[in-house]
Design a protein around this motif. Sequence first.
Motif, PDB file in Angstrom:
ATOM      1  N   SER A  57     -28.874 -40.895 -73.574  1.00  0.00           N
ATOM      2  CA  SER A  57     -29.198 -39.635 -74.261  1.00  0.00           C
ATOM      3  C   SER A  57     -28.956 -38.440 -73.351  1.00  0.00           C
ATOM      4  CB  SER A  57     -30.662 -39.638 -74.717  1.00  0.00           C
ATOM      5  OG  SER A  57     -30.873 -40.619 -75.694  1.00  0.00           O
ATOM      6  N   ASN A  61     -26.021 -35.434 -73.824  1.00  0.00           N
ATOM      7  CA  ASN A  61     -26.416 -34.026 -73.881  1.00  0.00           C
ATOM      8  C   ASN A  61     -25.981 -33.240 -72.648  1.00  0.00           C
ATOM      9  OD1 ASN A  61     -28.261 -33.380 -76.349  1.00  0.00           O
ATOM     10  ND2 ASN A  61     -28.803 -35.464 -75.716  1.00  0.00           N
ATOM     11  N   GLU A 171     -41.267 -38.681 -72.925  1.00  0.00           N
ATOM     12  CA  GLU A 171     -41.321 -37.588 -73.903  1.00  0.00           C
ATOM     13  C   GLU A 171     -41.416 -36.226 -73.221  1.00  0.00           C
ATOM     14  OE1 GLU A 171     -45.485 -39.508 -73.729  1.00  0.00           O
ATOM     15  OE2 GLU A 171     -43.446 -40.233 -73.904  1.00  0.00           O
ATOM     16  N   VAL A 174     -37.764 -35.331 -72.083  1.00  0.00           N
ATOM     17  CA  VAL A 174     -36.985 -34.919 -73.254  1.00  0.00           C
ATOM     18  C   VAL A 174     -37.403 -33.522 -73.715  1.00  0.00           C
ATOM     19  CG1 VAL A 174     -36.572 -35.471 -75.686  1.00  0.00           C
ATOM     20  CG2 VAL A 174     -36.511 -37.292 -73.979  1.00  0.00           C
ATOM     21  N   ARG A 175     -38.711 -33.275 -73.753  1.00  0.00           N
ATOM     22  CA  ARG A 175     -39.224 -31.973 -74.182  1.00  0.00           C
ATOM     23  C   ARG A 175     -38.776 -30.873 -73.218  1.00  0.00           C
ATOM     24  NH1 ARG A 175     -44.489 -32.720 -73.682  1.00  0.00           N
ATOM     25  NH2 ARG A 175     -44.519 -34.080 -75.478  1.00  0.00           N
ATOM     26  N   ILE A 179     -34.053 -31.717 -75.779  1.00  0.00           N
ATOM     27  CA  ILE A 179     -33.138 -32.651 -76.440  1.00  0.00           C
ATOM     28  C   ILE A 179     -33.957 -33.693 -77.205  1.00  0.00           C
ATOM     29  CG2 ILE A 179     -31.365 -32.327 -74.670  1.00  0.00           C
ATOM     30  CD1 ILE A 179     -32.143 -35.099 -73.536  1.00  0.00           C
ATOM     31  N   THR A 180     -33.255 -34.536 -77.944  1.00  0.00           N
ATOM     32  CA  THR A 180     -33.914 -35.661 -78.594  1.00  0.00           C
ATOM     33  C   THR A 180     -33.372 -36.944 -77.999  1.00  0.00           C
ATOM     34  OG1 THR A 180     -32.258 -35.711 -80.350  1.00  0.00           O
ATOM     35  CG2 THR A 180     -34.249 -34.427 -80.778  1.00  0.00           C
ATOM     36  N   ALA A 181     -34.195 -37.974 -78.028  1.00  0.00           N
ATOM     37  CA  ALA A 181     -33.787 -39.282 -77.521  1.00  0.00           C
ATOM     38  C   ALA A 181     -34.516 -40.337 -78.326  1.00  0.00           C
ATOM     39  CB  ALA A 181     -34.121 -39.419 -76.036  1.00  0.00           C
ATOM     40  N   ASN A 182     -33.831 -41.406 -78.609  1.00  0.00           N
ATOM     41  CA  ASN A 182     -34.420 -42.496 -79.367  1.00  0.00           C
ATOM     42  C   ASN A 182     -34.680 -43.662 -78.414  1.00  0.00           C
ATOM     43  OD1 ASN A 182     -35.368 -43.992 -81.479  1.00  0.00           O
ATOM     44  ND2 ASN A 182     -33.331 -44.587 -82.225  1.00  0.00           N
TER      45      ASN A 182
END
Length: 198
Positions: A57, A61, A171, A174-175, A179-182
Motif C-alpha cells: 500500500s 501511494n 492505522e 496510514v492516517r 492513505i488507505t490500506a487493506n
Amino acid sequence: MGTDQCVQPGGSDQSQVLSVQLQTLWSNQAVVLFFLRRFGCQVCRWTAAEVSKLEESLRDNGVALIGIGPEEVGLKEFVDGGFFKGDLYIDETKKCYKDLGFKRYSALSLIPAAIGKKVREVVTKANAQGIQGNFSGDLLQSGGMLIVAKGGEKVLLHFVQDSPGDYVPLEDIVRALGITANVQAGEKPQCNDDVCSR
C-alpha cells in the motif's frame, strides 16, 4: 538532521556500502522511517513484520518504507529471516537516533521496561507467529518512527519509544500519510498484570 549519514550495506558479503544523507531518503517521495532498537530484538522483528504488511500500500501511494538499525550486529540474521520488506540502512554513529530523541535506557530502567506489560503483549504476538529473537547487540538503545512528507516539507509523525514494547499501530501510520490500506493488524493478546494469552 539533513547532514546525518546512514549507510546501506550492499550484497551478502557486505563488501559494498552506500552512504547517504538522511534527507535524501525523502527528497523524491514520502517516507516511513522505522528505527529499530536492534536487529536481534524479538519485539523489533515482530514490529518490522507488522509494518511490512503496509509495504504494498505504501509503494502504491509513492511512499518508501525504510528500516534503520543502530549497528550491523544481527543484520544478516534479520535479513535472512525476512522480517522487513523495505530497504535497510545503518546509523553507525547513532547520530540520527540522538537527534530524533531515541534515548538510551540505563540498565536499571531497562529491566522493568523489558518485563512490563507492553513488552509481554508484543512478545506473545511474536511467539504466536514463530518470531524469535536474541540478546545480541546494544540492548540499551531505544527506537521509534519518523514519517516525512515528500521533499521534507512536513514531519507527519515523530514517535519515540518510551518502553521497548511501544510501537506505532498500522492505522496510525496510514492516517498520518492520509492513505488507505487493506491490512489486518496482528491479533492483540488479552493481558492482565500476570500473564498474556491469545
